[in-house]
Design a protein around this motif. Sequence first.
Motif, PDB file in Angstrom:
ATOM      1  N   LEU A 151       0.831  -1.212   0.000  1.00 53.89           N
ATOM      2  CA  LEU A 151       0.000   0.000   0.000  1.00 53.89           C
ATOM      3  C   LEU A 151       0.866   1.262   0.000  1.00 53.89           C
ATOM      4  O   LEU A 151       0.569   2.223  -0.730  1.00 53.89           O
ATOM      5  N   ALA A 152       1.918   1.276   0.791  1.00 60.40           N
ATOM      6  CA  ALA A 152       2.808   2.441   0.827  1.00 60.40           C
ATOM      7  C   ALA A 152       3.474   2.652  -0.532  1.00 60.40           C
ATOM      8  O   ALA A 152       3.583   3.790  -1.012  1.00 60.40           O
ATOM      9  N   ASP A 153       3.892   1.556  -1.165  1.00 66.52           N
ATOM     10  CA  ASP A 153       4.495   1.658  -2.496  1.00 66.52           C
ATOM     11  C   ASP A 153       3.479   2.171  -3.519  1.00 66.52           C
ATOM     12  O   ASP A 153       3.815   3.002  -4.372  1.00 66.52           O
ATOM     13  N   LEU A 154       2.255   1.671  -3.438  1.00 65.20           N
ATOM     14  CA  LEU A 154       1.218   2.128  -4.363  1.00 65.20           C
ATOM     15  C   LEU A 154       0.908   3.607  -4.149  1.00 65.20           C
ATOM     16  O   LEU A 154       0.702   4.350  -5.118  1.00 65.20           O
ATOM     17  N   TYR A 155       0.869   4.053  -2.904  1.00 63.16           N
ATOM     18  CA  TYR A 155       0.595   5.469  -2.649  1.00 63.16           C
ATOM     19  C   TYR A 155       1.713   6.338  -3.227  1.00 63.16           C
ATOM     20  O   TYR A 155       1.455   7.400  -3.804  1.00 63.16           O
ATOM     21  N   GLU A 156       2.948   5.879  -3.087  1.00 69.26           N
ATOM     22  CA  GLU A 156       4.074   6.612  -3.682  1.00 69.26           C
ATOM     23  C   GLU A 156       3.937   6.658  -5.204  1.00 69.26           C
ATOM     24  O   GLU A 156       4.239   7.680  -5.829  1.00 69.26           O
ATOM     25  N   GLU A 157       3.504   5.549  -5.796  1.00 70.44           N
ATOM     26  CA  GLU A 157       3.278   5.515  -7.246  1.00 70.44           C
ATOM     27  C   GLU A 157       2.194   6.523  -7.628  1.00 70.44           C
ATOM     28  O   GLU A 157       2.339   7.261  -8.612  1.00 70.44           O
ATOM     29  N   ALA A 158       1.122   6.573  -6.854  1.00 68.04           N
ATOM     30  CA  ALA A 158       0.040   7.530  -7.121  1.00 68.04           C
ATOM     31  C   ALA A 158       0.562   8.962  -6.998  1.00 68.04           C
ATOM     32  O   ALA A 158       0.217   9.827  -7.814  1.00 68.04           O
ATOM     33  N   ARG A 159       1.389   9.213  -6.000  1.00 67.37           N
ATOM     34  CA  ARG A 159       1.959  10.558  -5.808  1.00 67.37           C
ATOM     35  C   ARG A 159       2.809  10.951  -7.022  1.00 67.37           C
ATOM     36  O   ARG A 159       2.721  12.078  -7.517  1.00 67.37           O
ATOM     37  N   LEU A 160       3.621  10.020  -7.501  1.00 71.52           N
ATOM     38  CA  LEU A 160       4.473  10.278  -8.666  1.00 71.52           C
ATOM     39  C   LEU A 160       3.618  10.554  -9.910  1.00 71.52           C
ATOM     40  O   LEU A 160       3.851  11.531 -10.630  1.00 71.52           O
ATOM     41  N   LEU A 161       2.634   9.706 -10.148  1.00 70.81           N
ATOM     42  CA  LEU A 161       1.762   9.879 -11.311  1.00 70.81           C
ATOM     43  C   LEU A 161       0.971  11.182 -11.221  1.00 70.81           C
ATOM     44  O   LEU A 161       0.750  11.858 -12.231  1.00 70.81           O
ATOM     45  N   HIS A 162       0.558  11.548 -10.025  1.00 69.32           N
ATOM     46  CA  HIS A 162      -0.151  12.809  -9.821  1.00 69.32           C
ATOM     47  C   HIS A 162       0.755  13.981 -10.213  1.00 69.32           C
ATOM     48  O   HIS A 162       0.320  14.910 -10.903  1.00 69.32           O
TER      49      HIS A 162
ATOM     50  N   LEU B 133       2.983  13.965 -12.352  1.00 60.63           N
ATOM     51  CA  LEU B 133       3.140  13.956 -13.808  1.00 60.63           C
ATOM     52  C   LEU B 133       1.845  14.303 -14.539  1.00 60.63           C
ATOM     53  O   LEU B 133       1.820  14.362 -15.767  1.00 60.63           O
ATOM     54  N   GLY B 134       0.765  14.501 -13.774  1.00 63.64           N
ATOM     55  CA  GLY B 134      -0.517  14.838 -14.397  1.00 63.64           C
ATOM     56  C   GLY B 134      -1.195  13.661 -15.073  1.00 63.64           C
ATOM     57  O   GLY B 134      -2.039  13.851 -15.954  1.00 63.64           O
ATOM     58  N   GLN B 135      -0.879  12.467 -14.643  1.00 59.90           N
ATOM     59  CA  GLN B 135      -1.464  11.255 -15.211  1.00 59.90           C
ATOM     60  C   GLN B 135      -2.685  10.861 -14.388  1.00 59.90           C
ATOM     61  O   GLN B 135      -2.661   9.915 -13.608  1.00 59.90           O
ATOM     62  N   TRP B 136      -3.784  11.600 -14.572  1.00 60.42           N
ATOM     63  CA  TRP B 136      -4.952  11.480 -13.700  1.00 60.42           C
ATOM     64  C   TRP B 136      -5.589  10.105 -13.750  1.00 60.42           C
ATOM     65  O   TRP B 136      -5.934   9.537 -12.717  1.00 60.42           O
ATOM     66  N   GLN B 137      -5.766   9.579 -14.936  1.00 58.68           N
ATOM     67  CA  GLN B 137      -6.402   8.262 -15.063  1.00 58.68           C
ATOM     68  C   GLN B 137      -5.533   7.179 -14.426  1.00 58.68           C
ATOM     69  O   GLN B 137      -6.036   6.270 -13.767  1.00 58.68           O
ATOM     70  N   ALA B 138      -4.230   7.294 -14.579  1.00 56.70           N
ATOM     71  CA  ALA B 138      -3.316   6.319 -13.974  1.00 56.70           C
ATOM     72  C   ALA B 138      -3.375   6.399 -12.443  1.00 56.70           C
ATOM     73  O   ALA B 138      -3.327   5.367 -11.769  1.00 56.70           O
ATOM     74  N   VAL B 139      -3.496   7.610 -11.907  1.00 53.86           N
ATOM     75  CA  VAL B 139      -3.629   7.774 -10.448  1.00 53.86           C
ATOM     76  C   VAL B 139      -4.877   7.037  -9.976  1.00 53.86           C
ATOM     77  O   VAL B 139      -4.843   6.301  -8.978  1.00 53.86           O
ATOM     78  N   LEU B 140      -5.974   7.209 -10.700  1.00 54.42           N
ATOM     79  CA  LEU B 140      -7.229   6.553 -10.314  1.00 54.42           C
ATOM     80  C   LEU B 140      -7.110   5.035 -10.390  1.00 54.42           C
ATOM     81  O   LEU B 140      -7.642   4.326  -9.531  1.00 54.42           O
ATOM     82  N   ARG B 141      -6.386   4.529 -11.376  1.00 58.95           N
ATOM     83  CA  ARG B 141      -6.180   3.064 -11.476  1.00 58.95           C
ATOM     84  C   ARG B 141      -5.373   2.547 -10.285  1.00 58.95           C
ATOM     85  O   ARG B 141      -5.638   1.469  -9.760  1.00 58.95           O
ATOM     86  N   VAL B 142      -4.381   3.318  -9.844  1.00 56.61           N
ATOM     87  CA  VAL B 142      -3.586   2.915  -8.674  1.00 56.61           C
ATOM     88  C   VAL B 142      -4.488   2.846  -7.442  1.00 56.61           C
ATOM     89  O   VAL B 142      -4.402   1.907  -6.651  1.00 56.61           O
ATOM     90  N   PHE B 143      -5.387   3.817  -7.296  1.00 53.05           N
ATOM     91  CA  PHE B 143      -6.292   3.805  -6.139  1.00 53.05           C
ATOM     92  C   PHE B 143      -7.267   2.631  -6.200  1.00 53.05           C
ATOM     93  O   PHE B 143      -7.653   2.096  -5.155  1.00 53.05           O
ATOM     94  N   VAL B 144      -7.631   2.188  -7.390  1.00 56.87           N
ATOM     95  CA  VAL B 144      -8.476   0.990  -7.501  1.00 56.87           C
ATOM     96  C   VAL B 144      -7.700  -0.209  -6.961  1.00 56.87           C
ATOM     97  O   VAL B 144      -8.241  -1.016  -6.199  1.00 56.87           O
ATOM     98  N   ARG B 145      -6.425  -0.314  -7.317  1.00 56.46           N
ATOM     99  CA  ARG B 145      -5.594  -1.415  -6.808  1.00 56.46           C
ATOM    100  C   ARG B 145      -5.449  -1.329  -5.294  1.00 56.46           C
ATOM    101  O   ARG B 145      -5.482  -2.344  -4.585  1.00 56.46           O
ATOM    102  N   MET B 146      -5.296  -0.116  -4.777  1.00 54.66           N
ATOM    103  CA  MET B 146      -5.158   0.067  -3.332  1.00 54.66           C
ATOM    104  C   MET B 146      -6.438  -0.344  -2.617  1.00 54.66           C
ATOM    105  O   MET B 146      -6.382  -0.952  -1.544  1.00 54.66           O
ATOM    106  N   THR B 147      -7.578  -0.024  -3.204  1.00 48.65           N
ATOM    107  CA  THR B 147      -8.863  -0.345  -2.586  1.00 48.65           C
ATOM    108  C   THR B 147      -9.062  -1.847  -2.462  1.00 48.65           C
ATOM    109  O   THR B 147      -9.697  -2.306  -1.514  1.00 48.65           O
TER     110      THR B 147
END
Length: 185
Positions: free
Chosen positions: A79-90, A92-106
């Motif tokens: 989960l911590a790694d995924l949140y870091e990935e979401a932070r990085l993608l955010h 970079l402005g990769q909004w859809q990718a951020v949302l996909r990471v949060f689906v995996r986290m959920t």
Amino acid sequence: VTLFEQVEAVQRGYEEAAERLAEARPLARQVELFRLAGEARAAGDWDAATSHLQALVELNPDYPDAARQLAEIDREHKLADLYEEARLLHGLGQWQAVLRVFVRMTTLQPNYPDPDGLRAAARSRHCEALCSQAVAFMGEGRWNEAVQALRSALQQDPAYRHPVHGPAADLLTAALRGKEQSSLP
């Protein structure tokens, strides 16, 4: 352990103390490994916590709570790694990718905290991009694509309101009307 060591030191050869000391040392080591794992986990040092718990499980596979904590640490680390990935993608402005990471986290933890508001910001920006794209499609008479983009936006946020073009639901109504009118002879 200390008490048995003292008895053994005072009365060398005292068999019961020596036996108890031999039994107590491995148990003390197990307790120490469990304590170290807890401290490492509290500090967010996933590798050290995992290492201590794995050593403990090797000594005693039935040590209470060790296997469960190993699984929890693995999940927390992911989960911590995924949140870091979401932070990085955010960033970079990769909004859809951020949302996909949060689906995996959920799937790992439904209510994982989002102290930076990454999910809400990504959802809003993604909806904004979809609505802007839909408006462009509508201007070009590409009604099917406009409808698809708006439905995607409304799926993300049923109450989304574009800062310039207004409610996505109203845009969808306009796109559907335009699609219907374009099909008339």
